[in-house]
Write a protein that holds these residues in place. Structure first.
Motif, PDB file in Angstrom:
ATOM      1  N   LEU A 132      28.717  18.526  26.070  1.00 47.54           N
ATOM      2  CA  LEU A 132      28.211  19.890  25.976  1.00 47.54           C
ATOM      3  C   LEU A 132      27.483  20.204  27.273  1.00 47.54           C
ATOM      4  CD1 LEU A 132      27.494  22.461  24.264  1.00 47.54           C
ATOM      5  CD2 LEU A 132      25.420  21.247  23.572  1.00 47.54           C
ATOM      6  N   SER A 133      27.881  21.259  27.946  1.00 43.40           N
ATOM      7  CA  SER A 133      27.216  21.666  29.184  1.00 43.40           C
ATOM      8  C   SER A 133      26.103  22.650  28.867  1.00 43.40           C
ATOM      9  CB  SER A 133      28.218  22.320  30.138  1.00 43.40           C
ATOM     10  OG  SER A 133      27.551  22.817  31.291  1.00 43.40           O
ATOM     11  N   THR A 134      24.940  22.427  29.496  1.00 41.73           N
ATOM     12  CA  THR A 134      23.810  23.331  29.300  1.00 41.73           C
ATOM     13  C   THR A 134      23.423  24.036  30.595  1.00 41.73           C
ATOM     14  OG1 THR A 134      22.189  21.586  29.749  1.00 41.73           O
ATOM     15  CG2 THR A 134      22.930  21.856  27.465  1.00 41.73           C
ATOM     16  N   GLY A 135      24.250  23.868  31.629  1.00 38.23           N
ATOM     17  CA  GLY A 135      23.958  24.413  32.954  1.00 38.23           C
ATOM     18  C   GLY A 135      24.042  23.306  33.970  1.00 38.23           C
ATOM     19  N   ARG A 136      22.899  22.827  34.417  1.00 36.91           N
ATOM     20  CA  ARG A 136      22.876  21.703  35.357  1.00 36.91           C
ATOM     21  C   ARG A 136      23.160  20.372  34.663  1.00 36.91           C
ATOM     22  NH1 ARG A 136      18.450  24.644  36.042  1.00 36.91           N
ATOM     23  NH2 ARG A 136      17.098  23.055  35.087  1.00 36.91           N
ATOM     24  N   HIS A 137      22.969  20.326  33.369  1.00 36.85           N
ATOM     25  CA  HIS A 137      23.085  19.078  32.625  1.00 36.85           C
ATOM     26  C   HIS A 137      24.364  19.053  31.790  1.00 36.85           C
ATOM     27  CE1 HIS A 137      18.912  17.622  33.394  1.00 36.85           C
ATOM     28  NE2 HIS A 137      18.717  18.915  33.587  1.00 36.85           N
ATOM     29  N   CYS A 138      24.911  17.846  31.656  1.00 38.60           N
ATOM     30  CA  CYS A 138      26.075  17.630  30.806  1.00 38.60           C
ATOM     31  C   CYS A 138      25.725  16.543  29.805  1.00 38.60           C
ATOM     32  CB  CYS A 138      27.293  17.219  31.637  1.00 38.60           C
ATOM     33  SG  CYS A 138      28.786  16.995  30.649  1.00 38.60           S
ATOM     34  N   LEU A 139      25.714  16.899  28.525  1.00 44.29           N
ATOM     35  CA  LEU A 139      25.328  15.978  27.461  1.00 44.29           C
ATOM     36  C   LEU A 139      26.575  15.379  26.814  1.00 44.29           C
ATOM     37  CD1 LEU A 139      22.635  18.264  25.760  1.00 44.29           C
ATOM     38  CD2 LEU A 139      22.305  16.600  27.612  1.00 44.29           C
ATOM     39  N   LYS A 140      26.604  14.053  26.731  1.00 41.15           N
ATOM     40  CA  LYS A 140      27.731  13.358  26.109  1.00 41.15           C
ATOM     41  C   LYS A 140      27.244  12.665  24.845  1.00 41.15           C
ATOM     42  CE  LYS A 140      31.696  10.434  27.196  1.00 41.15           C
ATOM     43  NZ  LYS A 140      32.434   9.727  28.284  1.00 41.15           N
ATOM     44  N   PHE A 141      28.013  12.795  23.772  1.00 42.33           N
ATOM     45  CA  PHE A 141      27.591  12.312  22.467  1.00 42.33           C
ATOM     46  C   PHE A 141      28.408  11.091  22.044  1.00 42.33           C
ATOM     47  CE2 PHE A 141      26.658  16.798  22.791  1.00 42.33           C
ATOM     48  CZ  PHE A 141      25.332  16.855  22.383  1.00 42.33           C
ATOM     49  N   PHE A 142      27.703  10.119  21.471  1.00 41.06           N
ATOM     50  CA  PHE A 142      28.338   8.910  20.965  1.00 41.06           C
ATOM     51  C   PHE A 142      27.888   8.711  19.514  1.00 41.06           C
ATOM     52  CE2 PHE A 142      27.829   8.302  25.513  1.00 41.06           C
ATOM     53  CZ  PHE A 142      29.093   7.857  25.905  1.00 41.06           C
ATOM     54  N   THR A 143      28.827   8.612  18.611  1.00 38.06           N
ATOM     55  CA  THR A 143      28.450   8.319  17.232  1.00 38.06           C
ATOM     56  C   THR A 143      27.962   6.878  17.138  1.00 38.06           C
ATOM     57  OG1 THR A 143      30.742   7.751  16.701  1.00 38.06           O
ATOM     58  CG2 THR A 143      30.030  10.012  16.236  1.00 38.06           C
ATOM     59  N   ALA A 144      26.977   6.658  16.276  1.00 41.00           N
ATOM     60  CA  ALA A 144      26.388   5.325  16.083  1.00 41.00           C
ATOM     61  C   ALA A 144      26.173   5.097  14.596  1.00 41.00           C
ATOM     62  CB  ALA A 144      25.074   5.216  16.850  1.00 41.00           C
ATOM     63  N   PRO A 145      27.272   5.105  13.812  1.00 33.61           N
ATOM     64  CA  PRO A 145      27.116   4.988  12.357  1.00 33.61           C
ATOM     65  C   PRO A 145      26.403   3.716  11.946  1.00 33.61           C
ATOM     66  CG  PRO A 145      29.407   4.636  13.039  1.00 33.61           C
ATOM     67  CD  PRO A 145      28.674   5.147  14.231  1.00 33.61           C
ATOM     68  N   MET A 146      25.477   3.871  11.009  1.00 30.09           N
ATOM     69  CA  MET A 146      24.680   2.788  10.430  1.00 30.09           C
ATOM     70  C   MET A 146      23.702   2.157  11.416  1.00 30.09           C
ATOM     71  SD  MET A 146      25.560   3.442   7.528  1.00 30.09           S
ATOM     72  CE  MET A 146      24.212   2.464   6.882  1.00 30.09           C
ATOM     73  N   VAL A 147      23.312   2.922  12.413  1.00 28.50           N
ATOM     74  CA  VAL A 147      22.167   2.519  13.254  1.00 28.50           C
ATOM     75  C   VAL A 147      21.077   3.586  13.094  1.00 28.50           C
ATOM     76  CG1 VAL A 147      21.384   1.858  15.577  1.00 28.50           C
ATOM     77  CG2 VAL A 147      23.778   1.509  14.952  1.00 28.50           C
ATOM     78  N   HIS A 148      20.524   3.728  11.940  1.00 28.37           N
ATOM     79  CA  HIS A 148      20.705   2.930  10.746  1.00 28.37           C
ATOM     80  C   HIS A 148      21.151   3.770   9.541  1.00 28.37           C
ATOM     81  CE1 HIS A 148      16.657   4.133   8.995  1.00 28.37           C
ATOM     82  NE2 HIS A 148      16.687   4.679  10.190  1.00 28.37           N
ATOM     83  N   TRP A 149      21.559   5.025   9.782  1.00 29.59           N
ATOM     84  CA  TRP A 149      22.156   5.892   8.765  1.00 29.59           C
ATOM     85  C   TRP A 149      23.580   6.226   9.202  1.00 29.59           C
ATOM     86  CZ3 TRP A 149      18.965  10.256   6.027  1.00 29.59           C
ATOM     87  CH2 TRP A 149      17.885   9.696   5.327  1.00 29.59           C
ATOM     88  N   GLN A 210      25.486  -3.795  18.057  1.00 28.48           N
ATOM     89  CA  GLN A 210      26.355  -4.365  19.075  1.00 28.48           C
ATOM     90  C   GLN A 210      27.509  -3.415  19.404  1.00 28.48           C
ATOM     91  OE1 GLN A 210      26.332  -7.621  20.645  1.00 28.48           O
ATOM     92  NE2 GLN A 210      24.211  -7.723  19.961  1.00 28.48           N
ATOM     93  N   SER A 211      28.048  -2.742  18.407  1.00 28.74           N
ATOM     94  CA  SER A 211      29.128  -1.775  18.648  1.00 28.74           C
ATOM     95  C   SER A 211      28.641  -0.619  19.503  1.00 28.74           C
ATOM     96  CB  SER A 211      29.675  -1.242  17.316  1.00 28.74           C
ATOM     97  OG  SER A 211      30.290  -2.268  16.579  1.00 28.74           O
ATOM     98  N   LEU A 212      27.417  -0.168  19.249  1.00 29.44           N
ATOM     99  CA  LEU A 212      26.852   0.901  20.075  1.00 29.44           C
ATOM    100  C   LEU A 212      26.672   0.426  21.511  1.00 29.44           C
ATOM    101  CD1 LEU A 212      25.591   3.690  20.474  1.00 29.44           C
ATOM    102  CD2 LEU A 212      23.422   2.744  19.645  1.00 29.44           C
ATOM    103  N   PHE A 213      26.220  -0.816  21.691  1.00 34.76           N
ATOM    104  CA  PHE A 213      26.059  -1.359  23.037  1.00 34.76           C
ATOM    105  C   PHE A 213      27.374  -1.310  23.810  1.00 34.76           C
ATOM    106  CE2 PHE A 213      22.061  -4.259  22.684  1.00 34.76           C
ATOM    107  CZ  PHE A 213      21.300  -3.126  22.454  1.00 34.76           C
ATOM    108  N   LYS A 214      28.476  -1.586  23.143  1.00 28.95           N
ATOM    109  CA  LYS A 214      29.780  -1.545  23.818  1.00 28.95           C
ATOM    110  C   LYS A 214      30.096  -0.131  24.299  1.00 28.95           C
ATOM    111  CE  LYS A 214      31.722  -5.473  21.278  1.00 28.95           C
ATOM    112  NZ  LYS A 214      32.711  -5.914  20.249  1.00 28.95           N
ATOM    113  N   LYS A 215      29.754   0.863  23.486  1.00 27.73           N
ATOM    114  CA  LYS A 215      29.986   2.248  23.899  1.00 27.73           C
ATOM    115  C   LYS A 215      29.130   2.631  25.107  1.00 27.73           C
ATOM    116  CE  LYS A 215      31.295   4.194  19.395  1.00 27.73           C
ATOM    117  NZ  LYS A 215      31.026   5.277  18.417  1.00 27.73           N
TER     118      LYS A 215
END
Length: 405
Positions: A132-149, A210-215
């Motif tokens: 998602l671009s907000t102007g100067r910034h670009c935000l990238k999203f990573f799902t992290a299921p069960m860390v901890h919900w 650990q799965s999130l760390f890989k991402k």
């Protein structure tokens, strides 16, 4: 009155601390309180990352309003829908009618479970890896299921290396002005609360961490902004933090150390545990911690067990079963996925000692737990023959510690 701090040139911490809270999640003692972190990005589009618990809502809303300084709020990113991070959502949506909520599909399911349905026009649904671009910034999203919900995600600002990490990398404890890890006595004061927070809140989900760390492995992390506890902004501190999380999430002990958890009715079982501690000390073991389960909240023991390589469980038989405080601890050890530890047992019983056999069965349900044999069995109180057995058990523990060094 505004109570904020700048995290970067255009991003502000707008959270608050709660020092009145006695029990986090109405379970865990927090004698130093807890912080609720939220962050406001002032780009071409303004972005609020999560909110706070209702207990600090007034401070939070004042901070947001003052930091916006008349600007509208464009986006509210919800990385985690737990109420201590979204209790002010409806107030925000009312105060900022043009703000859209950014979340994944599961986020919006939970919004409707907690609050009123959200209009489609106010939803921005992001998938794993989307930006998602907000102007100067670009935000990238990573799902992290069960860390901890199941709905959890993290957000990485590709423009400046800031990671908004949800409940990952959090800690118990309210901050006092100094919100950055490099401003705080982390090793002395904060590490125990970081470990206890991880072990009891996130500990069950090591594989998911650990799965999130890989991402995240290819990202150049410059700053980590969790929802509780300090903000991490130096390379040295971030490296140290990741090392701790790698150990905890892989269930490897931090230290070659003995923790003795004793549950005693009249003191006889505890006396045997104390004798074992003395024998260990006599054999040169200096890293020993001992706790009375009836006087110490189980969450502290779980934190210590995540730290220590060797565990001693000392427990009487009660109504033919495990004494309830020890039973509670064993349940939590299993539920929080504690594993790969060496465990010694002391049991007691005035007519039918059963706790050792029952504790062994509980430990057998956990992964990679080495139970030292034989257990030391008392009948009511320690006798001279038990002294020799305790010395033999101490030698086994001490020998294992030396081999592990």
């Amino acid at each position: 009155m505004i109570r904020t701090r700048s995290v970067t040139d255009d991003m502000i911490w707008v959270g608050a601390g709660d020092r009145r809270l006695a029990l986090f999640e109405n379970i865990f003692p927090v004698p130093r309180g807890v912080s609720y972190n939220s962050y406001l990005l002032l780009d071409e589009k303004t972005v609020l990352f999560d909110s706070v618990d209702q207990s600090v809502s007034r401070t939070f809303l004042e901070n947001v309003s003052a930091s916006l300084d008349g600007r509208s709020l464009d986006y509210i990113v919800i990385d985690h829908m737990e109420p201590d991070h979204c209790s002010v959502l409806e107030e925000l949506l009312s105060a900022y009618p043009n703000a859209a909520v950014v979340g994944n599909a599961k986020t919006f399911v939970m919004i409707e479970q907690f609050y009123s349905p959200l209009a489609e026009a106010r939803r921005v649904v992001v998938r794993d890896g989307e930006t998602l671009s907000t102007g100067r910034h670009c935000l990238k999203f990573f799902t992290a299921p069960m860390v901890h919900w199941p709905e959890v995600m993290v957000c990485f600002d590709e423009s400046n290396g800031v990671l908004f990490s949800a409940d990952a990398f959090g800690a118990f404890g309210a901050m006092a002005g100094n919100i950055f890890a490099d401003e705080l006595p982390i090793q002395q004061e904060w590490l125990p609360d970081m470990r206890r927070y991880y072990a009891n809140i996130v500990g069950k989900y090591g594989a998911q961490v650990q799965s999130l760390f890989k991402k995240l492995s290819g990202l150049d992390l410059k700053t980590i902004c969790p929802l509780h506890g300090p903000v991490w902004r130096t390379e040295r501190d971030i490296t140290w933090l990741l090392e701790k999380y790698t150990l905890w999430s892989s269930y490897q002990p931090e230290e070659q150390k003995v923790v003795i958890a004793s549950a005693s009715i009249y003191g006889n079982t505890e006396a045997a545990a104390e004798r074992l501690a003395l024998e260990l000390a006599g054999l040169g073991v200096t890293e020993i911690e001992m706790y009375d389960l009836s006087a110490t909240h189980f969450s502290y023991l779980i934190g210590e067990m995540f730290r220590c390589s060797h565990i001693v469980l000392s427990c009487p038989t009660y109504n033919g079963k495990i004494f309830p405080p020890m039973r509670h601890l064993l349940d939590d050890m299993r539920e929080l996925n504690l594993q790969s530890r060496t465990v010694a047992l002391i049991e007691n019983g005035s007519w039918a000692p059963m706790s050792g056999k029952l504790m062994t069965a509980e430990l057998a349900a956990m992964k990679n737990m080495t139970v030292l044999e034989p257990a030391v069995t008392l009948k009511s109180s320690m006798k001279e023959e038990q002294a020799g057995q305790l010395f033999s058990l101490a030698k086994q523990i001490a020998g294992g510690l030396k081999r592990s060094l």
